[in-house]
Design a protein around this motif. Sequence first.
Motif, PDB file in Angstrom:
ATOM      1  N   GLY A 172       0.811  -1.209   0.000  1.00  0.00           N
ATOM      2  CA  GLY A 172       0.000   0.000   0.000  1.00  0.00           C
ATOM      3  C   GLY A 172       0.845   1.260   0.000  1.00  0.00           C
ATOM      4  N   LYS A 173       1.912   1.255   0.769  1.00  0.00           N
ATOM      5  CA  LYS A 173       2.788   2.430   0.815  1.00  0.00           C
ATOM      6  C   LYS A 173       3.528   2.613  -0.508  1.00  0.00           C
ATOM      7  CE  LYS A 173       3.544   1.911   5.802  1.00  0.00           C
ATOM      8  NZ  LYS A 173       2.471   2.830   6.176  1.00  0.00           N
ATOM      9  N   TRP A 174       3.940   1.519  -1.116  1.00  0.00           N
ATOM     10  CA  TRP A 174       4.588   1.626  -2.428  1.00  0.00           C
ATOM     11  C   TRP A 174       3.625   2.203  -3.459  1.00  0.00           C
ATOM     12  CZ3 TRP A 174       2.862  -1.007  -6.809  1.00  0.00           C
ATOM     13  CH2 TRP A 174       3.646  -0.822  -7.949  1.00  0.00           C
ATOM     14  N   LEU A 175       2.377   1.719  -3.439  1.00  0.00           N
ATOM     15  CA  LEU A 175       1.390   2.178  -4.404  1.00  0.00           C
ATOM     16  C   LEU A 175       1.104   3.660  -4.247  1.00  0.00           C
ATOM     17  CD1 LEU A 175      -0.417   1.034  -6.665  1.00  0.00           C
ATOM     18  CD2 LEU A 175      -2.217   0.732  -4.952  1.00  0.00           C
ATOM     19  N   LEU A 176       1.089   4.154  -3.021  1.00  0.00           N
ATOM     20  CA  LEU A 176       0.809   5.563  -2.751  1.00  0.00           C
ATOM     21  C   LEU A 176       2.078   6.404  -2.622  1.00  0.00           C
ATOM     22  CD1 LEU A 176      -2.132   6.595  -2.517  1.00  0.00           C
ATOM     23  CD2 LEU A 176      -1.945   4.149  -2.114  1.00  0.00           C
ATOM     24  N   ARG A 177       3.227   5.806  -2.892  1.00  0.00           N
ATOM     25  CA  ARG A 177       4.527   6.485  -2.869  1.00  0.00           C
ATOM     26  C   ARG A 177       4.851   7.125  -1.530  1.00  0.00           C
ATOM     27  NH1 ARG A 177       6.454  10.165  -7.792  1.00  0.00           N
ATOM     28  NH2 ARG A 177       8.090  10.566  -6.259  1.00  0.00           N
ATOM     29  N   VAL A 178       4.718   6.339  -0.469  1.00  0.00           N
ATOM     30  CA  VAL A 178       5.156   6.788   0.854  1.00  0.00           C
ATOM     31  C   VAL A 178       6.012   5.682   1.459  1.00  0.00           C
ATOM     32  CG1 VAL A 178       3.191   8.302   1.249  1.00  0.00           C
ATOM     33  CG2 VAL A 178       3.061   5.916   1.974  1.00  0.00           C
ATOM     34  N   ARG A 179       6.831   6.057   2.431  1.00  0.00           N
ATOM     35  CA  ARG A 179       7.620   5.089   3.163  1.00  0.00           C
ATOM     36  C   ARG A 179       7.809   5.582   4.590  1.00  0.00           C
ATOM     37  NH1 ARG A 179      11.627   3.018   0.835  1.00  0.00           N
ATOM     38  NH2 ARG A 179      11.416   3.810  -1.285  1.00  0.00           N
ATOM     39  N   LEU A 180       8.196   4.673   5.462  1.00  0.00           N
ATOM     40  CA  LEU A 180       8.457   5.026   6.858  1.00  0.00           C
ATOM     41  C   LEU A 180       9.911   5.405   7.035  1.00  0.00           C
ATOM     42  CD1 LEU A 180       6.489   2.264   8.813  1.00  0.00           C
ATOM     43  CD2 LEU A 180       5.935   4.689   8.654  1.00  0.00           C
ATOM     44  N   ARG A 181      10.125   6.383   7.902  1.00  0.00           N
ATOM     45  CA  ARG A 181      11.477   6.820   8.249  1.00  0.00           C
ATOM     46  C   ARG A 181      11.609   6.906   9.763  1.00  0.00           C
ATOM     47  NH1 ARG A 181      13.438   5.307   4.395  1.00  0.00           N
ATOM     48  NH2 ARG A 181      14.439   6.415   2.686  1.00  0.00           N
ATOM     49  N   GLU A 182      12.788   6.608  10.236  1.00  0.00           N
ATOM     50  CA  GLU A 182      13.091   6.753  11.658  1.00  0.00           C
ATOM     51  C   GLU A 182      14.259   7.721  11.793  1.00  0.00           C
ATOM     52  OE1 GLU A 182      14.499   4.139  15.557  1.00  0.00           O
ATOM     53  OE2 GLU A 182      14.512   3.245  13.556  1.00  0.00           O
ATOM     54  N   ALA A 183      13.969   8.913  12.315  1.00  0.00           N
ATOM     55  CA  ALA A 183      14.993   9.947  12.477  1.00  0.00           C
ATOM     56  C   ALA A 183      15.751  10.181  11.175  1.00  0.00           C
ATOM     57  CB  ALA A 183      15.967   9.564  13.598  1.00  0.00           C
ATOM     58  N   GLY A 184      15.020  10.201  10.058  1.00  0.00           N
ATOM     59  CA  GLY A 184      15.616  10.504   8.765  1.00  0.00           C
ATOM     60  C   GLY A 184      16.262   9.344   8.066  1.00  0.00           C
ATOM     61  N   GLY A 185      16.247   8.156   8.701  1.00  0.00           N
ATOM     62  CA  GLY A 185      16.901   7.010   8.075  1.00  0.00           C
ATOM     63  C   GLY A 185      15.993   5.804   8.004  1.00  0.00           C
ATOM     64  N   ARG A 186      16.606   4.675   7.711  1.00  0.00           N
ATOM     65  CA  ARG A 186      15.874   3.415   7.564  1.00  0.00           C
ATOM     66  C   ARG A 186      15.257   3.005   8.893  1.00  0.00           C
ATOM     67  NH1 ARG A 186      17.367  -0.614   3.752  1.00  0.00           N
ATOM     68  NH2 ARG A 186      16.210  -2.566   4.062  1.00  0.00           N
ATOM     69  N   PRO A 187      13.989   2.575   8.927  1.00  0.00           N
ATOM     70  CA  PRO A 187      13.368   2.165  10.198  1.00  0.00           C
ATOM     71  C   PRO A 187      13.972   0.862  10.707  1.00  0.00           C
ATOM     72  CG  PRO A 187      11.893   1.694   8.368  1.00  0.00           C
ATOM     73  CD  PRO A 187      13.046   2.475   7.792  1.00  0.00           C
ATOM     74  N   SER A 188      14.202   0.804  12.005  1.00  0.00           N
ATOM     75  CA  SER A 188      14.776  -0.395  12.617  1.00  0.00           C
ATOM     76  C   SER A 188      13.671  -1.394  12.954  1.00  0.00           C
ATOM     77  CB  SER A 188      15.538  -0.026  13.886  1.00  0.00           C
ATOM     78  OG  SER A 188      14.645   0.521  14.851  1.00  0.00           O
ATOM     79  N   ILE A 189      14.092  -2.632  13.207  1.00  0.00           N
ATOM     80  CA  ILE A 189      13.134  -3.648  13.627  1.00  0.00           C
ATOM     81  C   ILE A 189      12.443  -3.210  14.917  1.00  0.00           C
ATOM     82  CG2 ILE A 189      12.968  -5.953  14.647  1.00  0.00           C
ATOM     83  CD1 ILE A 189      13.028  -6.202  11.730  1.00  0.00           C
ATOM     84  N   ARG A 190      13.202  -2.629  15.835  1.00  0.00           N
ATOM     85  CA  ARG A 190      12.626  -2.197  17.115  1.00  0.00           C
ATOM     86  C   ARG A 190      11.550  -1.141  16.895  1.00  0.00           C
ATOM     87  NH1 ARG A 190      13.413   2.025  20.495  1.00  0.00           N
ATOM     88  NH2 ARG A 190      13.020   1.670  22.745  1.00  0.00           N
ATOM     89  N   ALA A 191      11.852  -0.136  16.065  1.00  0.00           N
ATOM     90  CA  ALA A 191      10.889   0.934  15.819  1.00  0.00           C
ATOM     91  C   ALA A 191       9.621   0.395  15.148  1.00  0.00           C
ATOM     92  CB  ALA A 191      11.525   2.015  14.957  1.00  0.00           C
ATOM     93  N   LEU A 192       9.797  -0.512  14.183  1.00  0.00           N
ATOM     94  CA  LEU A 192       8.642  -1.092  13.509  1.00  0.00           C
ATOM     95  C   LEU A 192       7.817  -1.950  14.460  1.00  0.00           C
ATOM     96  CD1 LEU A 192      10.382  -2.113  10.157  1.00  0.00           C
ATOM     97  CD2 LEU A 192       8.641  -0.335  10.431  1.00  0.00           C
ATOM     98  N   ALA A 193       8.492  -2.688  15.337  1.00  0.00           N
ATOM     99  CA  ALA A 193       7.774  -3.530  16.291  1.00  0.00           C
ATOM    100  C   ALA A 193       6.962  -2.670  17.263  1.00  0.00           C
ATOM    101  CB  ALA A 193       8.771  -4.414  17.051  1.00  0.00           C
TER     102      ALA A 193
END
Length: 370
Positions: free
Chosen positions: A267-288
């Motif tokens: 869904g995020k790919w289709l709507l051209r959005v993504r998650l970020r954590e402090a400007g970078g790649r989201p960690s497993i901990r943050a996603l959990a």
Amino acid sequence: MLDFYLYPVSYAFTTFPIAAVVFTLPFLVVQYHRHGYIHKYRALLLYLFLLYLMNAFYLILLPLPSSVHNAPPAAESYVQWIPFQFLADIARETGVRLAHPSTYPLLLQERAFLQAVFNVLLTVPFGLFLRYYFRRSWLPCLLASLGLSLCFEVTQVTGIYGIFDYPYRLFDVDDLMLNTAGGMLGYLIAAWLSLHLPRIDRLDASVDLSKKRVTYTRRGLAFLFDWALLLPAAAVLAALRVPFAYVWLIAAYFIALPYATNGQTFGKWLLRVRLREAGGRPSIRALAIRYGLLYLAVGGPHVLLLATARHASVPLLGLFLAMTVFAVDAVFAIHLLRCVFNRERKLFYETRSGTAHVISMNRRDAAEAE
């Protein structure tokens, strides 16, 4: 004769809001995925194009016969193959005399002339949109105008593809010629109009997608597309009686997948959005944390309520879970509304996880940003 054309037009305007609602979902998905945001001018043009197409099809379809078992038309053939027959019709019916200019206005009252003019005007907006908005050259415009006219004529001569027993309008080769000429006339008008309107290919030139916020409408659409994929999978796992199927599904789709894809689900790919954590790649901990709070703390009671609904032997547990679901939903709804109307507020699971949505940049956007 004017009333003959006003009726379909009024009907098109009356039903346009319904068509606009149906059109909105694919419109939003395409615009978000292609451009990264919604431009109001681009949206206005596309809805005007939809309104034009509705008017065009209503004009060639309405009024309909009173019954699908209609009588055959009073003509020897359903097809008129003689080119420029409309000129002979005008000459036969007209009261205009070339030597008497005072008779020229009579053309505006004659059926054959007005019908020819209408067939030209019908596709002028089509050619205009093709050149101005879709930026097509003359040959695609010519072929598309011919194709649209052919669609009109086939729809009529087949009685709307077999809905009616007989055609209620004839296939006319002159209509093909006049409609195609109208499309090309619109193409020529668009050349002048383009000098006075914003260029479509430059609408995004000054837009910085990195500074645009991801709206809740966009996030809601991504949510709907994600769960459109997940619900069938959840139903299969439930039928197979997989233990903790809901938890495994959430972990795989909303934690493992975004971690592997740099913050994106389908869904995020289709709507051209993504998650970020402090400007970078989201960690497993943050996603959990993010999806644990959303789908276990908020969504968990709903799953438990559905699971216990099959066990009528414990009505008190079902009542308790129903009250819990109502309380959780009420609190979350109030929290969501406060965040929607106050852009500075963040959803609680975003604050706790330190994650946020950003617009996904494609290669072209990244190159322009540099």
